[in-house]
Design a protein around this motif. Structure first.
Motif, mmCIF file in Angstrom:
data_model
loop_
_atom_site.group_PDB
_atom_site.id
_atom_site.type_symbol
_atom_site.label_atom_id
_atom_site.label_comp_id
_atom_site.label_asym_id
_atom_site.label_seq_id
_atom_site.Cartn_x
_atom_site.Cartn_y
_atom_site.Cartn_z
ATOM 1 N N UNK A 29 -8.319 9.335 3.133
ATOM 2 C CA UNK A 29 -7.837 10.637 2.685
ATOM 3 C C UNK A 29 -7.335 10.633 1.249
ATOM 4 N N UNK A 30 -7.144 9.444 0.671
ATOM 5 C CA UNK A 30 -6.601 9.372 -0.688
ATOM 6 C C UNK A 30 -7.644 9.792 -1.716
ATOM 7 N N UNK A 31 -7.199 10.479 -2.761
ATOM 8 C CA UNK A 31 -8.134 10.863 -3.831
ATOM 9 C C UNK A 31 -8.568 9.646 -4.639
ATOM 10 N N UNK A 32 -9.653 9.800 -5.348
ATOM 11 C CA UNK A 32 -10.158 8.693 -6.163
ATOM 12 C C UNK A 32 -9.327 8.506 -7.429
ATOM 13 N N UNK B 64 0.824 -1.210 0.000
ATOM 14 C CA UNK B 64 0.000 0.000 0.000
ATOM 15 C C UNK B 64 0.856 1.256 0.000
ATOM 16 N N UNK B 65 1.934 1.248 0.787
ATOM 17 C CA UNK B 65 2.823 2.413 0.822
ATOM 18 C C UNK B 65 3.475 2.650 -0.537
ATOM 19 N N UNK B 66 3.945 1.583 -1.176
ATOM 20 C CA UNK B 66 4.577 1.722 -2.490
ATOM 21 C C UNK B 66 3.584 2.268 -3.512
ATOM 22 N N UNK B 67 2.366 1.750 -3.478
ATOM 23 C CA UNK B 67 1.333 2.220 -4.410
ATOM 24 C C UNK B 67 0.969 3.678 -4.124
ATOM 25 N N UNK B 68 0.900 4.011 -2.849
ATOM 26 C CA UNK B 68 0.611 5.394 -2.446
ATOM 27 C C UNK B 68 1.685 6.335 -2.989
ATOM 28 N N UNK B 69 2.955 5.972 -2.787
ATOM 29 C CA UNK B 69 4.056 6.810 -3.246
ATOM 30 C C UNK B 69 4.082 6.942 -4.767
ATOM 31 N N UNK B 70 3.612 5.900 -5.456
ATOM 32 C CA UNK B 70 3.614 5.911 -6.919
ATOM 33 C C UNK B 70 2.381 6.601 -7.502
ATOM 34 N N UNK B 71 1.477 7.048 -6.613
ATOM 35 C CA UNK B 71 0.267 7.720 -7.092
ATOM 36 C C UNK B 71 -0.814 6.760 -7.552
ATOM 37 N N UNK B 72 -0.681 5.471 -7.237
ATOM 38 C CA UNK B 72 -1.693 4.470 -7.597
ATOM 39 C C UNK B 72 -2.719 4.389 -6.464
ATOM 40 N N UNK B 73 -3.545 5.420 -6.377
ATOM 41 C CA UNK B 73 -4.370 5.598 -5.195
ATOM 42 C C UNK B 73 -5.450 4.532 -5.034
ATOM 43 N N UNK B 74 -6.006 4.063 -6.155
ATOM 44 C CA UNK B 74 -7.036 3.026 -6.063
ATOM 45 C C UNK B 74 -6.492 1.757 -5.430
ATOM 46 N N UNK B 75 -5.342 1.293 -5.930
ATOM 47 C CA UNK B 75 -4.713 0.095 -5.366
ATOM 48 C C UNK B 75 -4.297 0.331 -3.919
ATOM 49 N N UNK B 76 -3.765 1.535 -3.646
ATOM 50 C CA UNK B 76 -3.326 1.844 -2.290
ATOM 51 C C UNK B 76 -4.493 1.803 -1.314
ATOM 52 N N UNK B 77 -5.631 2.356 -1.723
ATOM 53 C CA UNK B 77 -6.813 2.331 -0.854
ATOM 54 C C UNK B 77 -7.186 0.894 -0.484
ATOM 55 N N UNK B 78 -7.261 0.048 -1.505
ATOM 56 C CA UNK B 78 -7.654 -1.347 -1.256
ATOM 57 C C UNK B 78 -6.684 -2.034 -0.291
#
Length: 367
Positions: free
Chosen positions: A68-71, A17-31
């Motif tokens: 808090x992550x954008x869609x 989730x952290x890696x996806x968050x940092x990469x801007x992959x917010x949908x995957x990070x949320x899940x």
């Protein structure tokens, strides 16, 4: 699932989730954040009262990050040319968004056992043994200042601390913060701390701390920057034991005294030149990656490198391997490092830290 398997599952999905968050992959990070929160909630149900409360609190923080992550995914845009003050802030935000958990461990840091233990007690154990800290009424928070001569491994130790804590690592230099534009330095500082707060666990590492926390009173721009940093640190440190600060400096006497107060960089750890055992380990580790012809007398090298920093050891091996490199290029056959090559390099490389500098650190440590 057992507690061990749940912890492993949590660690795996949370890092993803952290890696996806940092990469801007917010949908995957949320899940994955939601899944991590679910695992942490299950771990809480298997825990005693104090640890249960800490784990429930952590699950709530992870959910808050996910919510808090954008869609939309972060768009990929070309880096703009710097033509206005706002561009500096954009660059800073991009730099901070790229932070991740380092792959350096304490095992990669030779020696410095006392410093490692202090970091464990101050930063790592409050997260992994929250119930014990609560039972003893031991508070967490505040920061650690690593100080000592240049080239002694302060930055490497900070990266290893973040890895051991499972924390996103924000390495900050003066150039990441300071701007010639009025008010932009303060905006960059706010962007840094906002980025760090988006993580469940984060370490902000201020490299060359003296360049960011210079003593106040002579420059109004420096004073405003230091005041903003101190305010952000006070709010950052009080939020959670999962948010931490580390600093490193070769000039601790130049740091504003307000930065050393409780809750800030109140614990100071001297990082000295490596002792015999540490230099031996450094030499063995570096020589293990080098083709050699015949035995290399490591104990001889340990004796002659007394007073060398870790950076000096790296330079020594680099200089020594220049000789077999030249032979290899001249003959077309790969030549290995020899004892003669090592002795030639030892004769040409001198310690980079002088006696006067060491005396000043000794005086500072005694004060």
């Amino acid at each position: 699932m057992t507690e061990d398997s749940l912890q492993l599952a949590f660690d795996t999905v949370y890092k993803a989730a952290q890696s996806e968050h940092n990469a801007g992959q917010y949908g995957k990070a949320k899940r994955d954040y939601y899944k991590a929160a679910e695992y942490m909630t299950q771990l809480a149900s298997l825990s005693g009262d104090r640890l249960k409360a800490a784990r429930v609190d952590r699950a709530k923080r992870i959910l808050a990050i996910a919510d808090s992550l954008p869609q939309a995914e972060r768009p990929k845009q070309p880096k703009p040319k710097r033509t206005a003050p706002s561009d500096k802030a954009s660059d800073a935000e991009t730099t901070f968004a790229a932070a991740a958990i380092p792959d350096v461990t304490f095992a990669d840091v030779m020696g410095l056992d006392a410093a490692k233990d202090a970091i464990r007690i101050k930063m790592i154990y409050p997260m992994s043994h929250a119930d014990v800290y609560a039972a003893l009424g031991k508070s967490s928070g505040g920061g650690i200042l690593l100080y000592g001569p240049p080239g002694t491994g302060k930055t490497l130790l900070a990266k290893a601390a973040a890895h051991e804590a499972g924390a996103t690592f924000y390495a900050v230099k003066c150039s990441d913060i300071v701007s010639k534009w009025v008010g932009e330095s303060e905006k960059n500082i706010a962007a840094l701390f906002d980025a760090a707060r988006s993580n469940d666990r984060a370490i902000i590492f201020f490299d060359e701390l003296d360049s960011l926390f210079m003593k106040r009173g002579s420059d109004v721009h420096n004073d405003r920057r230091v005041n903003e940093l101190l305010q952000q640190i006070d709010g950052f440190s009080s939020k959670s034991s999962g948010l931490m600060i580390l600093g490193a400096t070769n000039n601790p006497w130049a740091v504003d005294s307000a930065a050393m107060r409780p809750g800030r960089f109140s614990q100071k750890i001297y990082i000295p030149l490596p002792d015999d055992a540490a230099r031996r380990a450094m030499l063995k580790a570096r020589l293990a990656k080098v083709k050699t012809d015949g035995n290399i007398d490591i104990e001889y090298a340990v004796t002659l490198t007394d007073g060398y920093s870790g950076a000096d050891i790296a330079e020594l091996i680099d200089r020594a391997t220049d000789l077999p490199l030249k032979r290899s290029l001249g003959t077309g056959t790969v030549s290995g490092l020899t004892q003669t090559d090592m002795e030639a390099a030892l004769a040409s490389i001198k310690p980079s830290v002088d006696a006067a500098t060491l005396r000043r650190f000794a005086e500072y440590e005694n004060d």
